[in-house]
Design an enzyme around this catalytic site. Structure first.
Site, mmCIF file in Angstrom:
data_model
loop_
_atom_site.group_PDB
_atom_site.id
_atom_site.type_symbol
_atom_site.label_atom_id
_atom_site.label_comp_id
_atom_site.label_asym_id
_atom_site.label_seq_id
_atom_site.Cartn_x
_atom_site.Cartn_y
_atom_site.Cartn_z
ATOM 1 N N HIS A 242 0.826 -1.209 0.000
ATOM 2 C CA HIS A 242 0.000 0.000 0.000
ATOM 3 C C HIS A 242 0.861 1.260 0.000
ATOM 4 O O HIS A 242 0.497 2.267 -0.613
ATOM 5 C CB HIS A 242 -0.952 0.023 1.188
ATOM 6 C CG HIS A 242 -1.953 1.141 1.097
ATOM 7 N ND1 HIS A 242 -3.085 1.066 0.311
ATOM 8 C CD2 HIS A 242 -1.955 2.378 1.649
ATOM 9 C CE1 HIS A 242 -3.740 2.208 0.388
ATOM 10 N NE2 HIS A 242 -3.076 3.026 1.196
ATOM 11 N N ASP A 246 0.649 4.290 -2.680
ATOM 12 C CA ASP A 246 0.588 5.717 -2.333
ATOM 13 C C ASP A 246 1.671 6.532 -3.032
ATOM 14 O O ASP A 246 1.396 7.623 -3.541
ATOM 15 C CB ASP A 246 0.730 5.893 -0.821
ATOM 16 C CG ASP A 246 -0.564 5.671 -0.059
ATOM 17 O OD1 ASP A 246 -1.632 5.596 -0.690
ATOM 18 O OD2 ASP A 246 -0.504 5.567 1.186
ATOM 19 N N HIS A 268 3.160 10.594 2.719
ATOM 20 C CA HIS A 268 2.654 11.614 1.796
ATOM 21 C C HIS A 268 3.484 12.898 1.801
ATOM 22 O O HIS A 268 3.682 13.527 0.766
ATOM 23 C CB HIS A 268 1.200 11.949 2.120
ATOM 24 C CG HIS A 268 0.264 10.785 1.972
ATOM 25 N ND1 HIS A 268 0.165 10.057 0.813
ATOM 26 C CD2 HIS A 268 -0.590 10.215 2.865
ATOM 27 C CE1 HIS A 268 -0.738 9.097 0.980
ATOM 28 N NE2 HIS A 268 -1.194 9.167 2.214
#
Length: 283
Positions: A242, A246, A268
Site C-alpha cells: 500500500h 501511495d 505523503h
C-alpha cells in the site's frame, strides 16, 4: 530533467465515462464520482459539482496544501483530499487527461485500495489522442530526506518505472517489509492495486476525534491491534504494497514519471515534496 515522449507516444484519456459511488474515508460522506474523457493537455482535473460554478482543481504537485493522513490539493479556495489512490490508478494505467467530477471533498474510499478505480478505468478503456505524450524523464538523482525520523524518498534515472520500498514499523506484527516492482498495468493490478489502507486500532479513536477516518470500516481499512489482524489480509506484506500504491499516486502529481523510485518509510509529506521538486525542475 527532461520531458519527452515515453513508451506510449500519444497522450491518452478514457474512451468512455467511468463511474464510482461510495463514501469518503475521512469525511464519511456519500460521494458520487464520474471520470470523463478530456482533451489533450488537460491533465487530471477534479470538478466539484457540489459547489457553485463547478470549480476545478488541477491534480498538480504545486497545488498540494496538506499531507496529514492523506494528500490534499487546493486551487482557488476549493479542495479535494485523499486523492492518492485514484491518482495511483491513473499513473499505472498511463492516463494523461481526465475530468473527475465529484460532489464532495473526497473521492470514495472503495475497499481502501485502488483496485476498484483501476478496474473502472480499465473497463471504460484508454483512448489515444493526437498529441505527443510528455513523460518526466529523470536524468539525475532527486532525493528528499527526513533525517530526524530516518526516512527518505528518491528517484534516479531508469528506463521504465520501478518502485523499491522499505517499510519500517516497530509493531511486532509488521516489522520491516520490503517490495520492489516494475510498475506495468498488469503488475500493478495483480500486486499493488489490491493493497488496502492500514490502521492501528489504538489510533482510530484519536483520528476520529480529529475529524478523520469517519468513513473507515473493516470493509475499507485493514486494522491491527496487539493481538493480531481484525480482518484477513490480501498479502502478507500488504502494508508495504500500500505504501508503494501511495507513492505512485503522490508522484503522479508531478506528471507521468520515468525513473526508479527508492524509498524508506516515506509517506505523503516526503512523496509530495519529491513531486514538487520534480515539477519545479521542469521550469
Amino acid at each position: 530533467m527532461s520531458v519527452s515522449g515515453g513508451i506510449d507516444l500519444q497522450q491518452t484519456t478514457l474512451a468512455a465515462e467511468a463511474m464510482y459511488n461510495g463514501i469518503g474515508l475521512h469525511s464519511g460522506r456519500d460521494v458520487h464520482m464520474v471520470m470523463k474523457p478530456a482533451p489533450a493537455d488537460t491533465g487530471l482535473v477534479f470538478i466539484r459539482t457540489d459547489m457553485e460554478g463547478n470549480p476545478q482543481i488541477h491534480a498538480a504537485a504545486a497545488n498540494v496544501t496538506s499531507t496529514m493522513r492523506a494528500t490534499t490539493v487546493e486551487e482557488n479556495g476549493c479542495r479535494v483530499f485523499t486523492i492518492e489512490h485514484l491518482m495511483s490508478a491513473f499513473h499505472a494505467l498511463r492516463i494523461d487527461n481526465c475530468y473527475i467530477e465529484i460532489d464532495a471533498e473526497e473521492p470514495p474510499v472503495a475497499d481502501g485500495s485502488s483496485l476498484a478505480f483501476f478496474q473502472a478505468m480499465q473497463a471504460a478503456g484508454v483512448a489515444e489522442l493526437q498529441t505527443e505524450r510528455r513523460e518526466i524523464v529523470v536524468d539525475k538523482v532527486y532525493r528528499i530526506d527526513d533525517e530526524e525520523h530516518n526516512r527518505f524518498v528518491m528517484v534516479l534515472p531508469y528506463d521504465g518505472f520501478r518502485v523499491s520500498f522499505t517499510s519500517l514499523n516497530p509493531h511486532k506484527l509488521i516489522g520491516v517489509q520490503y517490495e520492489n516492482f516494475e510498475v506495468t498495468p498488469e503488475t500493478y493490478e495483480r500486486e499493488i492495486a489490491p493493497a488496502r489502507t492500514i490502521a492501528y486500532e489504538k489510533e482510530i479513536e484519536a483520528l476520529r476525534s480529529m475529524g478523520l477516518g469517519l468513513g473507515g470500516t473493516l470493509e475499507s481499512v485493514i486494522v491491527y491491534n496487539d493481538e493480531g489482524w481484525l480482518n484477513p489480509l490480501h498479502f502478507e506484506d500488504e502494508l508495504v504494497r500500500h505504501k508503494i500504491l501511495d507513492v505512485i499516486g503522490d508522484l503522479r502529481l508531478a506528471g507521468p514519471v520515468r525513473g526508479h523510485v527508492i524509498a524508506v518509510a516515506s509517506g505523503h509529506a516526503l512523496n509530495t515534496s519529491l513531486a514538487k521538486k520534480l515539477q519545479a525542475s521542469l521550469g
